[in-house]
Design an enzyme around this catalytic site. Structure first.
Site, PDB file in Angstrom:
ATOM      1  N   CYS A 154     138.891  24.936  49.875  1.00 53.54           N
ATOM      2  CA  CYS A 154     138.998  24.850  48.423  1.00 53.54           C
ATOM      3  C   CYS A 154     138.056  23.769  47.873  1.00 53.54           C
ATOM      4  O   CYS A 154     136.850  23.916  47.933  1.00 53.54           O
ATOM      5  CB  CYS A 154     140.449  24.633  48.013  1.00 53.54           C
ATOM      6  SG  CYS A 154     140.773  25.052  46.279  1.00 53.54           S
ATOM      7  N   HIS A 158     143.706  28.823  51.046  1.00 47.45           N
ATOM      8  CA  HIS A 158     144.729  27.898  51.538  1.00 47.45           C
ATOM      9  C   HIS A 158     145.649  28.630  52.517  1.00 47.45           C
ATOM     10  O   HIS A 158     145.862  29.836  52.399  1.00 47.45           O
ATOM     11  CB  HIS A 158     145.576  27.367  50.386  1.00 47.45           C
ATOM     12  CG  HIS A 158     144.883  26.372  49.519  1.00 47.45           C
ATOM     13  ND1 HIS A 158     144.576  25.098  49.951  1.00 47.45           N
ATOM     14  CD2 HIS A 158     144.440  26.454  48.236  1.00 47.45           C
ATOM     15  CE1 HIS A 158     143.975  24.444  48.968  1.00 47.45           C
ATOM     16  NE2 HIS A 158     143.876  25.248  47.922  1.00 47.45           N
TER      17      HIS A 158
END
Length: 501
Positions: free
Chosen positions: A332, A438
């Protein structure tokens, strides 16, 4: 008083409310009650994305899992995510506003009705609701506009259990002081006390418990021992997140960069329990050493944390280690940092409109107001250097980010989602990689292959195929362990009596 609910309030932050709520939820579920958690307001960078793309606090996800139900943003209608001097406000899973600290009180007035509506919707679906407060319940300067603690208990007419942490010291004073700061009507609502995180022999502590009960005229429902449960933490205030030296020479050494605004550190919980893998959280060059893998995690403020990396010289050290052969991996915000350029011309993250990245991946990221929040099924489409058995492995996780990354000609796809969209790339040699996904290490086959490749490169003993338990099975074992310790030490019958069940 409504007998279908109960609320756990704390004498302070981090006294263990979240864990005790999860414990009671599992105990009640094991008795075939249809139970749900609820927390009006959470302050955390460690969030989760539900199946319908809503963002919520991780603590209520844990509690929902303990209750064996699907997490819903209604269980945590308000989520505050501090970042760069302001706070992003998530309401019922979607971005609502960005506010300054002085705006909290006015915000709470606006959101009170939304919280009650969310609670009503949850209570219509479940037989029992176990509520959790936020921080300490006797913050007198916040009392008038508080929507997460005693005002919430009064709003839904919930009996209260007060939780105190003995491990930090001063437990008797914290309990008595908290109760003294409550109004008479609020004190009447408190039906029991739980003393949490006790070390030692309880028989030596029992006289103190009796004296406390004589003073406060409220029963102590039990003393919960200090015991480790491997369940997801609510936020980054954890013993796991600290500088560590590398341990045994026969361990794979993974250094995770501890960013100032680090978020979603639960991405690495699975790695923490693999035999022969040493996980270190590093925030200075002194502790980085020479790991097998460097991971740059997610962050709520990518550009600011990138600048801190540069100022601390960690950025230079990461680049040097990459040049010497260390695998560098970003998730991310960490993925965005690995690129060439980060553009924030709309000021989404703050006042820095442009920042050069580490230049290890040929991507450029442009931040915008639109926030991506969705669960994702994906697939690895490229192996990495010396990690040859991860291609075609299936992945399940979630995206939660601002910004779109444009891929240049010197990067190749690493991960694609089920629609064929690139959500991760690597360099042409496969020596550095990143992804927006994630929870990537929660996919057992991928993680087994990833770790075994590292072990093979070091001539270490490989993991067996079944050594890494299915994540859901492992979590369930931990919830059962938590429920048993709770039942063995807390008067559950009295709690059920308080609830009227």
């Amino acid at each position: 008083m409504n007998k279908k609910n109960i609320m756990f309030l704390g004498t302070a932050s981090s006294v263990g409310k979240s864990t005790l709520v999860a414990a009671l939820c599992r105990v009640l579920k094991n008795e075939d009650f249809k139970v749900s958690p609820f927390k009006a307001m959470n302050i955390s960078l460690n969030s989760y994305v539900t199946k319908d793309g809503a963002e919520m606090g991780r603590a209520q996800v844990v509690q929902a899992e303990a209750s064996k139900i699907e997490p819903s943003a209604l269980m945590n209608p308000i989520l505050l995510k501090p970042s760069g001097g302001h706070t992003q406000v998530i309401v019922n899973g979607k971005v609502y506003d960005n506010i300054e600290p002085y705006e909290y009180k006015e915000l709470n007035k606006k959101l009170k009705g939304i919280v009650k509506e969310s609670y009503d919707r949850i209570s219509n679906e479940y037989d029992l609701i176990v509520l959790e407060g936020s921080g300490g319940c006797a913050e007198i300067n916040l009392k008038d506009t508080d929507i997460a603690n005693m005002n919430m208990a009064e709003c839904v007419d919930a009996p209260v259990i007060l939780v105190a942490d003995i491990d930090r010291g001063g437990v008797f004073a914290s309990i008595v002081g908290t109760l003294n700061l409550l109004s008479e009507n609020e004190r009447k609502r408190v039906k029991g006390v739980i003393i949490n995180k006790f070390r030692g022999k309880k028989e030596y502590f029992e006289p103190g418990v009796k004296q406390l009960e004589d003073i406060i005229k409220i029963p102590v429902l039990g003393v919960m021992p200090y015991e480790y449960f491997d369940i997801d933490d609510e936020d980054s205030v954890t013993e796991k997140i600290s500088n560590k030296e590398s341990t045994e020479a026969k361990n794979i050494d993974i250094a995770i960069i501890r960013l100032s605004h680090m978020s979603n550190f639960t991405d690495f919980n699975v790695l923490n329990r693999i035999n022969g893998v040493n996980i270190r959280y590093v925030e200075s060059t002194k502790y980085l050493k020479n790991p097998d893998v460097i991971i740059i995690p997610g962050t709520k403020n990518t550009i600011e944390d990138l600048r801190i990396l540069k100022e601390s010289k960690l950025a230079n050290e990461i680049i040097k280690l990459h040049e010497s052969g260390t695998l560098v991996f970003g998730i991310c915000g960490g993925y965005q940092m690995l690129g060439k350029l980060l553009l924030d011309q709309q000021g989404v993250e703050g006042s820095t409109f442009q920042e050069e990245g580490l230049g290890l991946l040929d991507i450029k990221t442009r931040f915008n107001e639109r926030k991506v929040t969705k669960q994702v099924e994906a697939q690895v489409v490229s192996n990495l250097k010396h990690i040859n058995e991860i291609e075609n492995k299936s992945l399940v996780g979630y995206e939660i980010h601002n910004g779109i990354s444009k891929v240049g000609k010197n990067a190749k796809p690493f991960i694609k989602d089920s629609k064929g969209k690139i959500i991760g790339v690597c360099d042409m040699e496969g020596s550095v990689a990143g992804t927006y996904l994630h929870g990537i290490f929660d996919s057992e086959e991928f993680t087994n292959s990833f770790i075994n490749a590292l072990k093979k490169n070091n001539n270490f003993e490989l993991l067996e195929n079944d050594e890494l338990d299915k994540v859901s099975d492992y979590k369930n074992e931990q919830y059962e362990k938590l429920a048993k310790v709770f039942s063995d030490n807390i008067d559950v019958s009295k709690i059920k009596e308080i609830m009227g069940i």
